[in-house]
Design an enzyme around this catalytic site. Structure first.
Site, PDB file in Angstrom:
ATOM      1  N   ILE A 159       0.981  -1.119   0.044  1.00 22.36           N
ATOM      2  CA  ILE A 159      -0.031  -0.213  -0.077  1.00 22.36           C
ATOM      3  C   ILE A 159       0.753   1.114  -0.119  1.00 22.36           C
ATOM      4  O   ILE A 159       0.618   2.197  -0.810  1.00 22.36           O
ATOM      5  CB  ILE A 159      -1.027   0.151   1.160  1.00 22.36           C
ATOM      6  CG1 ILE A 159      -1.893  -1.108   1.101  1.00 22.36           C
ATOM      7  CG2 ILE A 159      -1.607   1.213   1.071  1.00 22.36           C
ATOM      8  CD1 ILE A 159      -2.931  -1.171   2.295  1.00 22.36           C
ATOM      9  N   ARG A 240      -3.776   1.711  10.705  1.00 17.99           N
ATOM     10  CA  ARG A 240      -4.477   1.478  12.116  1.00 17.99           C
ATOM     11  C   ARG A 240      -4.434   2.521  13.030  1.00 17.99           C
ATOM     12  O   ARG A 240      -3.364   3.224  13.288  1.00 17.99           O
ATOM     13  CB  ARG A 240      -4.024   0.024  12.661  1.00 17.99           C
ATOM     14  CG  ARG A 240      -4.423  -1.059  11.913  1.00 17.99           C
ATOM     15  CD  ARG A 240      -5.741  -1.559  12.201  1.00 17.99           C
ATOM     16  NE  ARG A 240      -6.256  -2.755  11.483  1.00 17.99           N
ATOM     17  CZ  ARG A 240      -6.486  -2.614  10.409  1.00 17.99           C
ATOM     18  NH1 ARG A 240      -6.661  -1.867   9.386  1.00 17.99           N
ATOM     19  NH2 ARG A 240      -7.202  -4.121   9.882  1.00 17.99           N
ATOM     20  N   GLU A 269     -11.705   3.076  17.616  1.00 20.32           N
ATOM     21  CA  GLU A 269     -12.701   2.872  16.833  1.00 20.32           C
ATOM     22  C   GLU A 269     -13.782   1.824  17.149  1.00 20.32           C
ATOM     23  O   GLU A 269     -13.609   0.763  17.703  1.00 20.32           O
ATOM     24  CB  GLU A 269     -11.845   2.289  15.447  1.00 20.32           C
ATOM     25  CG  GLU A 269     -12.687   2.476  14.057  1.00 20.32           C
ATOM     26  CD  GLU A 269     -11.899   2.313  13.193  1.00 20.32           C
ATOM     27  OE1 GLU A 269     -12.203   1.571  12.102  1.00 20.32           O
ATOM     28  OE2 GLU A 269     -10.787   2.744  12.951  1.00 20.32           O
ATOM     29  N   HIS A 287     -13.220   5.025   8.383  1.00 15.14           N
ATOM     30  CA  HIS A 287     -12.718   3.749   7.876  1.00 15.14           C
ATOM     31  C   HIS A 287     -12.955   3.279   6.576  1.00 15.14           C
ATOM     32  O   HIS A 287     -13.610   2.215   6.225  1.00 15.14           O
ATOM     33  CB  HIS A 287     -13.036   2.623   8.984  1.00 15.14           C
ATOM     34  CG  HIS A 287     -11.894   1.513   8.849  1.00 15.14           C
ATOM     35  ND1 HIS A 287     -11.214   0.949  10.029  1.00 15.14           N
ATOM     36  CD2 HIS A 287     -11.054   1.122   7.921  1.00 15.14           C
ATOM     37  CE1 HIS A 287     -10.195   0.198   9.769  1.00 15.14           C
ATOM     38  NE2 HIS A 287     -10.425   0.117   8.259  1.00 15.14           N
TER      39      HIS A 287
END
Length: 321
Positions: A159, A240, A269, A287
């Site tokens: 990523i 995260r 979260e 998210h």
């Protein structure tokens, strides 16, 4: 011999359910919410495979509730910080994740956060929706350009690399920090410079986080490291939430020690620190990194294929090492 029981903790796209229905008896939670721990333990009793989402805590108690029949936990996520890998290993349970299929979508979202915070898009959208009067002029809601600026990528994996390629197309310079040197061909392609983390934080105009959540990366970005960043720099996190000390981030943003932050993930979260919600120099998303129809379907299908393979006595496609 009874068919294996496959438990799905929350509804998946039909393409994934079709695969699982061919592999065994399927139980899918009817709740449109995260199951409570006691509900989850009751649901998995006697399961051969469990298909989980990132909000499902898979610990020793849950694995023991499933019993000796359990062979696989297939997580519909690339991250697996919700799973106690040691407990799974001790019980001979295979854990799988969904790498690769969400790389491009998450990279797109990361670049959207980067552009959104540097160009103050969230502020502008809120202004319009509020009905407040406004008028175009040369100094109205000025953001900052990214061309010629340095993107500091913390974690140049799949990523991080996809984000760096996009940023290069926008004219940014690339620096990265990580435990290992990136492949020489990738370094040449990106014209990337490897820096120690503290040096990267001190020099980058945008810092983008692309790390798994582990004991070592929890609160990696704390008050000390935020203080290293330029007052004009912004932080982007689509990895995260707990990688960043949210309390320290609120303090840094409030004091304008850094210019802004774009966040798709949060430390606790789905709760969001009230200090973040009160600030204008933060772009907040719920998210959405992998949230495209195509990507979420591909994630679910890969998880289903992993579960079906293990249930059928075959090796999983993407096991977590």
């Amino acid at each position: 011999m009874p068919a294996p029981l496959i438990v799905v903790t929350r509804r998946l796209p039909q393409a994934a359910l079709d695969i699982l229905e061919q592999a065994g008896d399927l139980w899918v939670s009817a709740e449109e919410r995260q199951l409570e721990p006691v509900e989850l333990r009751d649901a998995v009793r006697g399961a051969t495979a469990i298909v989980t989402l990132l909000h499902d805590a898979v610990d020793g108690d849950l694995l023991d509730a499933a019993g000796h029949s359990l062979r696989c936990v297939a997580n519909v996520a690339v991250g697996y910080d919700n799973i106690d890998l040691g407990a799974a290993r001790e019980r001979g349970v295979v854990v799988t994740n969904t790498p690769g299929v969400l790389t491009e979508a998450t990279a797109d979202l990361t670049l959207a956060l980067l552009l959104g915070i540097t160009r103050r898009l969230g502020e502008g959208e809120r202004l319009i929706r509020s009905g407040a009067e406004w008028s175009w002029d040369l100094e109205f809601m000025l953001g900052s350009s990214i061309q010629g600026r340095t993107l500091g990528v913390v974690g140049l994996g799949a990523i991080g690399t996809a984000v760096a390629r996009r940023a290069r197309a926008f004219g940014m310079r690339i620096a990265y920090a990580g435990r290992h040197d990136a492949p020489a061909a990738l370094v040449a392609e990106l014209d990337a410079e490897r820096l120690e983390l503290d040096d990267l934080l001190a020099s980058a105009d945008v810092v983008s986080l692309h790390l798994p959540l582990t004991a070592e990366t929890r609160h990696l970005i704390d008050a000390r490291r935020l203080a290293l960043m330029k007052p004009t720099a912004v932080l982007v996190n689509a990895a995260r939430g707990p990688i960043v000390d949210e309390e320290a981030l609120v303090a840094a943003l409030s004091a304008k020690r850094i210019a802004g932050a774009g966040l798709d993930v949060f430390e606790h979260e789905p709760a969001v620190h009230p200090g973040l919600r009160a600030l204008e120099n933060v772009l907040l998303l719920p998210h959405l990194g992998s949230a495209t129809v195509e990507t979420r379907t591909a994630m679910a299908v890969l998880a289903a294929r992993n579960a079906a393979a293990v249930v059928g006595g075959e090796p999983p496609l993407t096991p977590v090492d």
